[in-house]
Design a protein around this motif. Structure first.
Motif, mmCIF file in Angstrom:
data_model
loop_
_atom_site.group_PDB
_atom_site.id
_atom_site.type_symbol
_atom_site.label_atom_id
_atom_site.label_comp_id
_atom_site.label_asym_id
_atom_site.label_seq_id
_atom_site.Cartn_x
_atom_site.Cartn_y
_atom_site.Cartn_z
ATOM 1 N N UNK A 1 0.837 -1.190 0.000
ATOM 2 C CA UNK A 1 0.000 0.000 0.000
ATOM 3 C C UNK A 1 0.878 1.249 0.000
ATOM 4 N N UNK A 2 0.535 2.197 -0.835
ATOM 5 C CA UNK A 2 1.313 3.429 -0.939
ATOM 6 C C UNK A 2 0.811 4.448 0.077
ATOM 7 N N UNK A 3 1.729 4.973 0.866
ATOM 8 C CA UNK A 3 1.401 5.991 1.855
ATOM 9 C C UNK A 3 1.891 7.342 1.348
ATOM 10 N N UNK A 4 1.020 8.334 1.369
ATOM 11 C CA UNK A 4 1.372 9.675 0.926
ATOM 12 C C UNK A 4 1.828 10.478 2.142
ATOM 13 N N UNK A 5 3.104 10.339 2.497
ATOM 14 C CA UNK A 5 3.618 10.988 3.704
ATOM 15 C C UNK A 5 3.780 12.482 3.451
ATOM 16 N N UNK A 6 2.915 13.273 4.030
ATOM 17 C CA UNK A 6 2.855 14.697 3.730
ATOM 18 C C UNK A 6 3.687 15.564 4.670
ATOM 19 N N UNK A 7 4.147 15.009 5.775
ATOM 20 C CA UNK A 7 4.807 15.846 6.776
ATOM 21 C C UNK A 7 5.611 14.967 7.726
ATOM 22 N N UNK A 8 6.520 15.603 8.432
ATOM 23 C CA UNK A 8 7.194 14.926 9.534
ATOM 24 C C UNK A 8 6.234 14.861 10.718
ATOM 25 N N UNK A 9 6.493 13.952 11.637
ATOM 26 C CA UNK A 9 5.622 13.816 12.800
ATOM 27 C C UNK A 9 6.072 14.762 13.899
ATOM 28 N N UNK A 10 5.203 15.686 14.304
ATOM 29 C CA UNK A 10 5.583 16.699 15.294
ATOM 30 C C UNK A 10 5.682 16.125 16.695
ATOM 31 N N UNK A 95 0.120 3.476 10.155
ATOM 32 C CA UNK A 95 0.615 3.466 8.772
ATOM 33 C C UNK A 95 1.616 2.333 8.558
ATOM 34 N N UNK A 96 2.466 2.074 9.542
ATOM 35 C CA UNK A 96 3.416 0.968 9.411
ATOM 36 C C UNK A 96 2.690 -0.362 9.309
ATOM 37 N N UNK A 97 1.620 -0.512 10.073
ATOM 38 C CA UNK A 97 0.831 -1.742 9.984
ATOM 39 C C UNK A 97 0.152 -1.850 8.617
ATOM 40 N N UNK A 98 -0.400 -0.756 8.123
ATOM 41 C CA UNK A 98 -1.112 -0.791 6.848
ATOM 42 C C UNK A 98 -0.180 -1.100 5.679
ATOM 43 N N UNK A 99 1.066 -0.675 5.793
ATOM 44 C CA UNK A 99 2.036 -0.963 4.732
ATOM 45 C C UNK A 99 2.313 -2.449 4.584
ATOM 46 N N UNK A 100 2.009 -3.239 5.605
ATOM 47 C CA UNK A 100 2.234 -4.682 5.559
ATOM 48 C C UNK A 100 1.110 -5.436 4.856
ATOM 49 N N UNK A 104 -5.703 -4.212 -0.110
ATOM 50 C CA UNK A 104 -5.966 -2.792 0.118
ATOM 51 C C UNK A 104 -7.452 -2.604 0.378
ATOM 52 N N UNK A 105 -7.828 -2.132 1.548
ATOM 53 C CA UNK A 105 -9.258 -1.958 1.843
ATOM 54 C C UNK A 105 -9.859 -0.833 1.008
ATOM 55 N N UNK A 106 -11.146 -0.925 0.758
ATOM 56 C CA UNK A 106 -11.870 0.120 0.031
ATOM 57 C C UNK A 106 -12.427 1.179 0.958
ATOM 58 N N UNK A 107 -12.438 0.888 2.259
ATOM 59 C CA UNK A 107 -13.013 1.797 3.242
ATOM 60 C C UNK A 107 -12.395 1.497 4.596
ATOM 61 N N UNK A 108 -12.068 2.572 5.359
ATOM 62 C CA UNK A 108 -11.504 2.429 6.695
ATOM 63 C C UNK A 108 -12.479 3.024 7.700
ATOM 64 N N UNK A 109 -12.771 2.275 8.757
ATOM 65 C CA UNK A 109 -13.549 2.787 9.885
ATOM 66 C C UNK A 109 -12.595 2.983 11.052
ATOM 67 N N UNK A 110 -12.463 4.229 11.482
ATOM 68 C CA UNK A 110 -11.506 4.570 12.530
ATOM 69 C C UNK A 110 -12.182 4.685 13.885
ATOM 70 N N UNK A 111 -11.515 4.240 14.900
ATOM 71 C CA UNK A 111 -11.991 4.368 16.275
ATOM 72 C C UNK A 111 -11.613 5.761 16.772
ATOM 73 N N UNK A 129 -6.526 10.874 4.387
ATOM 74 C CA UNK A 129 -5.757 11.733 3.488
ATOM 75 C C UNK A 129 -4.388 11.130 3.166
ATOM 76 N N UNK A 130 -3.726 10.552 4.157
ATOM 77 C CA UNK A 130 -2.388 9.991 3.930
ATOM 78 C C UNK A 130 -2.420 8.693 3.133
ATOM 79 N N UNK A 131 -3.515 7.951 3.190
ATOM 80 C CA UNK A 131 -3.628 6.699 2.436
ATOM 81 C C UNK A 131 -4.444 6.871 1.151
ATOM 82 N N UNK A 132 -5.176 7.984 1.055
ATOM 83 C CA UNK A 132 -6.117 8.237 -0.039
ATOM 84 C C UNK A 132 -7.175 7.141 -0.137
#
Length: 229
Positions: A1-10, A95-100, A104-111, A129-132
């Motif tokens: 899975x391609x991750x669109x890393x837009x920024x460093x982690x603050x 994101x590290x877990x998703x890269x494994x 590729x899911x079509x929809x993510x439900x976040x807690x 946004x980061x996974x599109x």
């Protein structure tokens, strides 16, 4: 899975606010979904007194909601627990877990929240946004907003209003049980988000995606398919 890393982690809330404000305008709250064959849930737990984040993603077939694949990742925890900044604490490991994943899911439900957030940029927006990948926020508690009294019956809901704007819905997923707080994360409208949350919720309060991810994140997933990662 391609991750669109837009920024460093603050490392601070002040830095995180700048990122939220920059990216919130890119969140899409209209439907841009393909056919949904796989839905994913994500959750995290913490080990070693909170110093290590254990992130889990569970991918279920849809609409029958059978676990197809899962992945787990460990990462040092670098951001404190601060309400409104959950994604900066949890998403790096997620994101590290998703890269494994091989699916590729079509929809993510976040807690957690989507746009039902003070800066309209909760964890579902950030991850979407980061996974599109289309994403929905399904939170167990209210962060911001007010709503009218909710009937006790399953499938009833009320708009969640904040500063004169509808930012989500308070939704009863099970008769007589506490509601959940649903909001658009990315590429999903609120009516569609409500529909998918109900279709992913069977006899419990929370969607099956969340229940599986929680089991895995807390190391309670004892019966897992052989094709899981």
């Amino acid at each position: 899975m391609k991750i669109n890393q837009r920024h460093d982690w603050p490392l601070t809330a002040e830095e995180a606010i700048v990122i939220q404000q920059q990216l919130a305008s890119e969140v899409i709250t209209s439907d841009q979904l393909t056919t949904v064959q796989y839905v994913a849930g994500v959750d995290v737990g913490f080990t070693e007194s909170g110093s290590i984040t254990r992130a889990a993603v569970a991918v279920l077939s849809f609409p029958d909601l059978q676990l197809q694949e899962y992945a787990i990742a460990y990462r040092p925890t670098t951001f404190p627990y601060v309400p409104g900044f959950l994604s900066f604490r949890e998403v790096p490991a997620v994101l590290e877990a998703m890269e494994k994943l091989t699916i590729t899911p079509n929809l993510i439900l976040c807690d957690g929240q989507g746009i039902a957030h003070p800066r309209r940029f909760g964890i579902a927006c950030h991850l979407g946004l980061l996974t599109n990948i289309p994403a929905i926020g399904v939170a167990k508690s209210l962060l911001v907003g007010k709503h009218a009294e909710l009937p006790e019956e399953r499938e009833t809901w009320q708009p969640l209003i904040y500063r004169g704007e509808t930012i989500g819905a308070v939704l009863r997923t099970r008769t007589g049980v506490k509601p959940v707080y649903v909001s658009s994360g990315h590429r999903v409208s609120l009516p569609t988000a409500i529909d998918y949350v109900l279709r992913c919720t069977t006899k419990y309060r929370l969607p099956e995606t969340t229940r599986w991810a929680d089991k895995l994140a807390s190391n309670r997933g004892s019966i897992l398919p052989s094709n899981s990662s």
